[in-house]
Motif scaffolding. Sequence first.
Motif, PDB file in Angstrom:
ATOM      1  N   TYR A 123     -37.540  32.166 -44.638  1.00  0.00           N
ATOM      2  CA  TYR A 123     -38.682  33.022 -44.326  1.00  0.00           C
ATOM      3  C   TYR A 123     -39.658  32.291 -43.413  1.00  0.00           C
ATOM      4  O   TYR A 123     -39.857  31.079 -43.522  1.00  0.00           O
ATOM      5  CB  TYR A 123     -39.394  33.447 -45.613  1.00  0.00           C
ATOM      6  N   GLN A 148     -31.650  38.296 -43.690  1.00  0.00           N
ATOM      7  CA  GLN A 148     -30.970  38.459 -44.977  1.00  0.00           C
ATOM      8  C   GLN A 148     -31.621  39.520 -45.851  1.00  0.00           C
ATOM      9  O   GLN A 148     -30.967  40.082 -46.730  1.00  0.00           O
ATOM     10  CB  GLN A 148     -30.956  37.128 -45.722  1.00  0.00           C
ATOM     11  N   THR A 149     -32.916  39.780 -45.616  1.00  0.00           N
ATOM     12  CA  THR A 149     -33.644  40.763 -46.408  1.00  0.00           C
ATOM     13  C   THR A 149     -34.543  41.579 -45.491  1.00  0.00           C
ATOM     14  O   THR A 149     -34.835  41.174 -44.358  1.00  0.00           O
ATOM     15  CB  THR A 149     -34.525  40.080 -47.481  1.00  0.00           C
ATOM     16  N   ASP A 150     -35.023  42.696 -45.994  1.00  0.00           N
ATOM     17  CA  ASP A 150     -35.944  43.518 -45.208  1.00  0.00           C
ATOM     18  C   ASP A 150     -37.243  42.766 -44.918  1.00  0.00           C
ATOM     19  O   ASP A 150     -37.826  42.904 -43.835  1.00  0.00           O
ATOM     20  CB  ASP A 150     -36.259  44.818 -45.959  1.00  0.00           C
ATOM     21  N   GLU A 151     -37.704  41.975 -45.885  1.00  0.00           N
ATOM     22  CA  GLU A 151     -38.929  41.199 -45.679  1.00  0.00           C
ATOM     23  C   GLU A 151     -38.740  40.186 -44.545  1.00  0.00           C
ATOM     24  O   GLU A 151     -39.638  39.989 -43.718  1.00  0.00           O
ATOM     25  CB  GLU A 151     -39.319  40.467 -46.967  1.00  0.00           C
ATOM     26  N   THR A 169     -31.056  43.856 -40.851  1.00  0.00           N
ATOM     27  CA  THR A 169     -30.892  43.293 -42.189  1.00  0.00           C
ATOM     28  C   THR A 169     -29.437  43.444 -42.608  1.00  0.00           C
ATOM     29  O   THR A 169     -28.922  44.564 -42.687  1.00  0.00           O
ATOM     30  CB  THR A 169     -31.776  44.021 -43.211  1.00  0.00           C
ATOM     31  N   ALA A 171     -27.453  42.059 -45.781  1.00  0.00           N
ATOM     32  CA  ALA A 171     -27.512  41.312 -47.038  1.00  0.00           C
ATOM     33  C   ALA A 171     -26.243  40.485 -47.210  1.00  0.00           C
ATOM     34  O   ALA A 171     -25.140  40.951 -46.920  1.00  0.00           O
ATOM     35  CB  ALA A 171     -27.677  42.278 -48.206  1.00  0.00           C
ATOM     36  N   LEU A 286     -31.642  33.669 -49.208  1.00  0.00           N
ATOM     37  CA  LEU A 286     -31.056  34.667 -50.097  1.00  0.00           C
ATOM     38  C   LEU A 286     -30.088  33.897 -50.981  1.00  0.00           C
ATOM     39  O   LEU A 286     -29.200  33.208 -50.480  1.00  0.00           O
ATOM     40  CB  LEU A 286     -30.331  35.764 -49.313  1.00  0.00           C
ATOM     41  N   VAL A 308     -36.827  39.621 -52.946  1.00  0.00           N
ATOM     42  CA  VAL A 308     -35.522  40.259 -53.120  1.00  0.00           C
ATOM     43  C   VAL A 308     -34.856  39.881 -54.443  1.00  0.00           C
ATOM     44  O   VAL A 308     -33.970  40.589 -54.927  1.00  0.00           O
ATOM     45  CB  VAL A 308     -34.597  39.909 -51.928  1.00  0.00           C
ATOM     46  N   ARG A 311     -34.757  42.560 -56.834  1.00  0.00           N
ATOM     47  CA  ARG A 311     -33.857  43.659 -56.487  1.00  0.00           C
ATOM     48  C   ARG A 311     -32.403  43.296 -56.773  1.00  0.00           C
ATOM     49  O   ARG A 311     -31.579  44.177 -57.024  1.00  0.00           O
ATOM     50  CB  ARG A 311     -34.026  44.046 -55.010  1.00  0.00           C
ATOM     51  N   TYR A 347     -25.351  44.672 -57.271  1.00  0.00           N
ATOM     52  CA  TYR A 347     -25.711  44.204 -55.927  1.00  0.00           C
ATOM     53  C   TYR A 347     -24.809  44.807 -54.856  1.00  0.00           C
ATOM     54  O   TYR A 347     -23.586  44.859 -55.013  1.00  0.00           O
ATOM     55  CB  TYR A 347     -25.604  42.678 -55.877  1.00  0.00           C
ATOM     56  N   SER A 349     -23.833  44.465 -50.846  1.00  0.00           N
ATOM     57  CA  SER A 349     -23.953  43.559 -49.709  1.00  0.00           C
ATOM     58  C   SER A 349     -23.540  44.248 -48.420  1.00  0.00           C
ATOM     59  O   SER A 349     -23.012  45.364 -48.422  1.00  0.00           O
ATOM     60  CB  SER A 349     -23.059  42.335 -49.921  1.00  0.00           C
TER      61      SER A 349
END
Length: 361
Positions: A123, A148-151, A169, A171, A286, A308, A311, A347, A349
């Motif tokens: 990040y 790897q994530t929306d954030e 994104t 995953a 991630l 994440v 989630r 999960y 992916s």
Amino acid sequence: MSGLATSDTTRQKAVFFVNCYAGGAEKMTLFIASCLDASRYEVIFYIVGKEIGLIRNFIPEDRTCHYIHVRNYKDGLMGKLAKVMREEKPDYVFSSLMPINIRLALASIMFPNVKVILRSNNYLYTQSIIQKARLFMAYRFMDHLIAQTDEMRDEAVKVLRLPKSKVSTLANPINVEQIDKKLVGATSPFEGTATNYVYVGRVDRIKGLDVLIKSFGKLLTDEPDSKLYIVGKVEGGFAAYYEELLAIQKELNIADKIVFTGFKENPYQYMKFADCLVLPSRNEGLPNVVIEALYLHTPVAVTASIPVIRRIVRHGVDGFVTEVDDVDGLAEAMKSASKLGRVESAYKSATKEDFQKLFTK
């Protein structure tokens, strides 16, 4: 830098630059490379680092693999990456580690016909202002960034001012074929009737192992017949941290309950037969190891180091989530998770097809 391979003009060429370590980012690079059809793509690996390293053990023998020796990332790496692109004449280049990403993107300025695909391994909020400036400058020249994530995607668009069309994104998938292959005929590495807790990853302060050992010490008060296995290599300059961990377990008088196994080529044997996988990280990109554990039906106890996590892990269903650096909270999460038995993961992916689409012009 070793000699270069002869080009196969019947296929498109994809060069994957991978760090010499064998962590999550490196294994994801290998997985993405495996998504490419060998009849359509010539895949070549370049290992970057002070040594060939453990990652070589994970690269298939039938793949072309070279080595770029650098003492550190400032050791002329950008020029060496440019040399590879000039001599290999690839259609695509790929990297999944920020220091290499930056230099690869800048080196690609001289090669406008090469499609540069990068993957973000962390990040932006964890990076210094100087590093953000480097990323802002370099990523102007890449063609696509995998978040790897929306954030992580939203950060790249907002902070680095990248066009939304250039960031997607995807995953992390897990290489189920590799995991299943390594578990053929596998038996439990554990003895007796102890409750077995397992951590898999590098021995690094960012992973919060000091908190894990303290939490395990508290757990032993209620569950004295328990053992903790720390599966991973002491990375780079973290020998002092490893000594700190040994001092903590000695102070708590629990050294006989903790096993440092070192690096294992097949950590899945420990993950599959564990009562609980623990990830006490202070920060993550991630957490592949959590996703892999859930695939193996092993419950997890995890810190909420990134959004994440909540989630991926369904609290109380396939694991328990606690706050970062919360010794008591992690101890309770471990105890509770170990009582869940075998679990089913929800999960979802990215697919191989999602990655394949990026390798088109």
